[in-house]
Scaffold this motif. Structure first.
Motif, PDB file in Angstrom:
ATOM      1  N   ILE A   1      17.012 -32.777  93.971  1.00 12.53           N
ATOM      2  CA  ILE A   1      16.845 -33.460  95.346  1.00 12.53           C
ATOM      3  C   ILE A   1      17.881 -33.352  96.496  1.00 12.53           C
ATOM      4  O   ILE A   1      17.842 -33.939  97.430  1.00 12.53           O
TER       5      ILE A   1
ATOM      6  N   TYR B   1      15.205 -41.668  97.748  1.00 10.34           N
ATOM      7  CA  TYR B   1      15.042 -40.394  98.387  1.00 10.34           C
ATOM      8  C   TYR B   1      13.614 -40.523  99.058  1.00 10.34           C
ATOM      9  O   TYR B   1      13.386 -39.988 100.249  1.00 10.34           O
TER      10      TYR B   1
ATOM     11  N   LYS C   1      15.546 -41.968  93.007  1.00  6.73           N
ATOM     12  CA  LYS C   1      14.608 -41.267  93.501  1.00  6.73           C
ATOM     13  C   LYS C   1      13.696 -42.078  94.714  1.00  6.73           C
ATOM     14  O   LYS C   1      13.064 -41.537  95.568  1.00  6.73           O
TER      15      LYS C   1
ATOM     16  N   THR D   1       8.553 -38.208  95.223  1.00  8.74           N
ATOM     17  CA  THR D   1       8.904 -37.919  93.829  1.00  8.74           C
ATOM     18  C   THR D   1       8.313 -38.867  92.686  1.00  8.74           C
ATOM     19  O   THR D   1       8.205 -38.501  91.771  1.00  8.74           O
TER      20      THR D   1
END
Length: 731
Positions: free
Chosen positions: A201, A49, A46, A105
Motif C-alpha cells: 500500500i 490507509y 491499514k 483493505t
C-alpha cells in the motif's frame, strides 16, 4: 413429534431465546483472526490507509507503541456506530475510501481488536476533519472488558475536549492509538514481517529521489514510518519496505542537456550483474535540462526477498510506469494509466524494430524485450519554471518550450515535450537492444554446449507451438518419433554417465601406477634384503626378532600403498552417486596417498559443513589425488612441503582452495595446464627420473571430472603465504 418440529397434542405458543455473547470472544477474535504481532500492527496501519491518511507513524517505546495518522479521523457518531461495533460491515458496503477512493483493505470489522492482541491497555484519540478543533479520547482496559463476561457489557470510557495535540505530519485531524503494556517483544524479524504485510500500500520511491519521497507527491501516496523511541527509523523495516523496488533486473538512467544551440542526451543501462552500456545521441536542443531513472523488473518466477510474484505484479500494476515530476512534484497525468511513451502500443502491434535508434544499434527482434508498463517504474524530472527562463526568444514567442498546462496535471504537448518523450523512449529502446543482445549471446553459448536432449526438447516445443497449423496425422507421427528418439537419448545418456563416472578414476589409477612402479621397486629391494639377512641370522634369535618386526613394518607399508586404489576396489564407491561432505572426502584422500607424499604436511580448514555436488566417491578421490600429488611434486625440491586446503560455502554451492608453497604457476597461461600433456614442472632431472614429476594428464582428468559434475576449476591468485592456489567451485 410432527414434521414441523412441534410436539403432538400441544397448543402452547413457542418461546424465544436471545443469543448471548461472552466477552471472552474479544480475546478469541483477536488471537484467531490476527494471530501474530506483526499482522496485528499491520491491521492498525491499514485502518489508517482506509481513513485516507497520507502519513502513518509507528513509534516504539519500552512498553508502549504509538500509531498515528493524518486521516479523516472520527466524529462521536462514527466512533459509537462503527468503532465500538465489533464486526461492522460498513467497509464491505463502501468498498473505497471516503475521499481518495482507495480500495478498502479491511472488511471484517475486527481490525481494532489488534490493539487487544498487542497490549493490555489502549488509548484512542481522534479528531474529525469536519471539526478538528475537538478531540475524542477513549480508553479501553482489555482485561476488564474481557472479564465483563458479556460482550454487551464490555465498556470503553471516552470524553470529548478541545484538541491539544497534533497527529502524524503535524495534521490537525487524524487518529492516534496508544497501546501500553505490550504482550510481545519486537525484534528485527518482526519488523521485516511487518514491512512484508504493508509494502503493497506504499508507493515505491527510490532513495535516489529522497527529495521527492519526503513530500506528499501524489494524492494517493501513503507513507509509513516506523521509528524507535529516539525517533530514528528502524532499519530492518526500512530495508524490507525498499525490497520490492530493489528487485530490478536493469536500471536506465538518462539526461538531456543543451550545449550551446545543440542538444545531447546521455544514457546508461546497468544490469544486475554489473554490466554497463552507455550511449549519447543528439536532440533538438529545446530542453535545457531533464533527467530520468527507470527500473526494469522481471515478474516471472521466484522473486527475491520472499515477495510473491503475483503481489509484485499487482504492486507495479498500481504504481508502475514512468511518472513525470516538475521541480519535485508529480504531474498526475503520467504513470501506469497513461501510455505516454507508447510502450503498450508497440507491444500490441508486435513491433520488433525501434524507429528511434540508429541502424548500428539494432539487434534482430530487439523490441521483443521492450518492457510493458507493468514491468517498469521510474521518474522523469523537469523544471518548467527553469525552462521558461532558459528558453530562447524564438521559442518563448512560439511557445515551443517545456511548460505545464493550465490544469497543472500534465505538460503542454509541443516540440519540447516530444523531445523529452523521444529521449526517454530512446533510452528504453536502447535497453531492449542490449537485453536482446545478451539473450542471443547466452543462447549461442548454451547451444554450443547443450546436450542433445535439450535440443530435442526445444524442437518439440516448436512443433507443439504450431500444432494447430499441422494436419493431425503429421503431428501425431512427429510426436511418436520425438518420444522414440527421446527414449534412445535417455538410454545413451545413462550409459555415457556410467562410463564417465569410471573413466576419470581409471585414468588416475594408470597415472598413479607410474609413480607406484618406482615405490614397488624400492619395496621389493627392501624385501630381498630382509630375506637375505633372515637367512644369514637364522641362529641368532635377537636378530630374527628384529627382522620379523621389519617385515611387519614392510607389510604395513604395502597395505598403505594398496589403499590408494581402495575406491576402485569397492563397487559402491565406483557407481553410487551421493553428496559427500567435502572435508571428510579430502581427509580420506590425504590418508590414502600418504605413502606417496610422506613428508608433506596437509591441513584442512572448514568453518562449516560443505557438501560436494552429486557424484561417485571414486570421482572425488581421483580429483583430489591428482591435485594433491601435483602440489607435492611442485614442492619436491623445497626444504619443507605444506599443503593448505580451505573449504567454504558460497551462495548455494561451495569453494575449495588448495594452496602449496612450491614453484608457482603463471596465472596468465595457467588454463593451458589443463590441456593434455601440458606441464610446467621445474623439478630436478633426478627427481623426474624417479617417476614423480607428473605425466601432464593429471589436471586434464581433474577438469574432465569436474566439468561433468558442473564444477569450475582453475588457478587463482595465491592465498597469503603460498605460491600456488588451485580452486574448485560449484553452485
Amino acid at each position: 413429534m410432527t414434521v414441523d418440529g412441534t410436539t403432538s397434542g400441544t397448543s402452547a405458543a413457542p418461546k424465544t431465546a436471545n443469543f448471548q455473547v461472552d466477552s471472552a470472544l474479544l480475546r478469541e477474535l483477536g488471537e484467531r483472526l490476527v494471530g501474530q504481532s506483526h499482522i496485528a500492527l499491520a491491521e492498525l496501519i491499514k485502518n489508517s490507509y482506509d481513513a485516507d491518511a497520507t502519513v502513518c507513524t509507528v513509534q516504539f517505546h519500552d512498553d508502549k507503541i504509538l500509531v498515528s495518522d493524518n486521516g479523516h479521523g472520527m466524529s462521536e457518531d462514527e466512533f459509537l456506530n462503527f468503532w465500538m461495533r465489533i464486526g461492522t460491515t460498513n467497509k464491505q458496503q463502501t468498498l473505497v475510501s471516503r475521499k481518495l477512493k482507495r480500495p478498502i483493505t479491511g472488511s471484517k470489522g475486527v481490525g481494532r481488536l489488534s490493539a487487544q492482541f498487542l497490549a493490555a491497555e489502549m488509548t484512542l484519540t481522534t479528531s474529525s476533519e469536519d471539526d478538528s478543533s475537538i478531540a475524542l479520547t477513549a480508553k479501553v482496559d482489555w482485561d476488564s472488558a474481557i472479564s465483563a463476561h458479556e460482550l454487551t457489557k464490555a465498556q470503553a470510557a471516552y470524553w470529548i475536549q478541545n484538541r491539544s495535540e497534533s497527529y502524524a505530519g503535524q495534521s490537525r485531524h487524524g487518529t492516534t492509538v496508544a497501546m501500553k503494556g505490550l504482550k510481545q517483544t519486537w525484534d528485527e524479524t518482526h519488523f521485516e514481517a511487518l514491512a512484508s504485510e504493508i509494502w503493497m500500500i506504499q508507493p515505491p520511491i527510490p532513495d535516489k529521489y529522497s527529495n521527492v519521497s519526503k513530500r506528499i507527491i501524489d494524492p494517493n501516496a501513503f507513507k509509513v514510518e516506523v521509528l524507535d523511541s529516539g525517533g530514528y527509523p528502524i532499519e530492518s523495516f526500512e530495508e524490507q519496505m525498499r525490497s520490492a523496488i530493489e528487485n530490478w533486473i536493469a536500471i536506465i538512467e538518462g539526461s538531456v542537456e543543451r550545449v550551446g544551440s545543440a542538444g545531447r542526451a546521455s544514457v546508461e543501462v546497468r544490469f544486475k550483474d554489473g554490466t554497463i552500456h552507455q550511449e549519447t545521441f543528439p536532440t533538438s536542443g529545446i530542453i535545457s535540462n531533464a533527467t530520468w531513472h527507470i527500473r526494469i523488473f522481471n515478474l516471472a518466477g521466484r522473486q527475491p526477498n520472499g515477495i510473491p510474484v503475483q503481489d509484485a505484479r499487482q504492486y507495479l500494476a498500481k504504481f508502475g510506469g514512468v511518472g513525470v515530476y516538475d521541480a519535485g512534484f508529480r504531474l498526475p497525468y503520467y504513470g501506469i494509466k497513461q501510455d505516454w511513451l507508447g510502450l503498450e502500443y508497440d507491444h500490441s502491434h508486435r513491433k520488433n524494430r525501434s524507429s528511434l535508434l540508429p541502424s548500428e544499434l539494432h539487434v534482430h527482434r530487439a523490441l521483443n524485450d521492450l518492457p510493458t508498463q507493468g514491468r517498469i517504474f521510474g521518474f522523469a524530472n523537469v523544471n518548467t519554471a527553469q525552462e521558461a527562463t532558459r528558453a530562447s526568444t524564438d521559442n518563448i514567442e512560439s511557445g515551443e518550450y517545456l511548460k505545464i498546462q493550465v490544469t497543472r496535471d500534465r505538460l503542454v504537448s509541443n516540440t519540447a515535450f516530444r523531445e523529452l518523450q523521444e529521449a526517454v523512449r530512446w533510452s528504453i529502446d536502447y535497453y531492449a537492444t542490449r537485453q536482446r543482445a545478451r539473450a542471443i549471446q547466452r543462447s549461442e553459448v548454451k547451444r554450443a554446449s547443450e546436450p542433445s536432449m535439450a535440443k530435442l526438447n526445444r524442437i518439440d516445443e516448436i512443433v507443439h507451438s504450431v500444432r494447430d497449423e499441422l494436419p493431425v496425422e503429421v503431428f501425431e507421427e512427429l510426436d511418436r518419433e520425438f518420444k522414440d528418439y527421446s527414449k534412445s537419448l535417455q538410454q545413451e545418456a545413462k550409459s555415457r554417465e556410467s562410463e564417465q563416472v569410471l573413466l576419470g578414476p581409471l585414468a588416475t589409477a594408470g597415472i598413479s601406477a607410474l609413480a607406484l612402479e618406482h615405490e614397488y621397486k624400492k619395496e621389493f629391494l627392501k624385501a630381498a634384503s630382509l630375506v637375505k639377512k633372515l637367512r644369514a641370522s637364522a641362529n641368532d634369535p635377537n636378530i630374527v626378532a628384529k627382522l620379523t618386526d621389519d617385515i611387519e613394518t614392510w607389510l604395513g607399508r604395502l597395505t598403505e600403498i594398496r589403499e590408494i586404489f581402495a575406491p576402485l576396489m569397492d563397487q559402491s564407491d565406483r557407481e553410487e552417486l551421493s553428496t559427500f561432505d567435502a572435508a571428510t572426502v579430502i581427509r580420506d584422500v590425504a590418508v590414502s596417498i600418504r605413502p606417496l607424499m610422506p613428508t608433506t604436511t596437509l591441513e584442512v580448514i572448514a568453518a562449516e559443513r560443505v557438501y560436494l555436488p552429486l557424484a561417485a566417491y571414486a570421482e572425488w578421490q581421483a580429483i583430489f589425488q591428482n591435485v594433491f600429488l601435483n602440489a607435492a611434486n611442485a614442492m619436491l625440491d623445497e626444504n619443507t612441503s605444506r599443503i593448505h586446503v580451505h573449504i567454504r560455502p558460497h551462495n548455494t554451492g561451495g569453494v575449495i582452495r588448495v594452496s602449496d608453497i612450491g614453484t608457482g604457476v603463471d596465472l596468465a597461461t595457467s588454463q593451458d595446464l589443463f590441456a593434455p600433456f601440458k606441464r610446467q614442472s621445474k623439478i630436478s632431472q633426478e627427481r623426474s627420473r624417479l617417476g614423480l614429476g607428473g605425466t601432464g594428464l593429471g589436471l586434464t582428468i581433474v577438469r574432465m571430472i569436474a566439468e561433468n559434475r558442473r564444477c569450475r576449476v582453475g588457478f587463482v591468485k595465491p592465498e597469503s603465504g603460498f605460491a600456488t592456489t588451485f580452486q574448485l567451485s560449484w553452485s
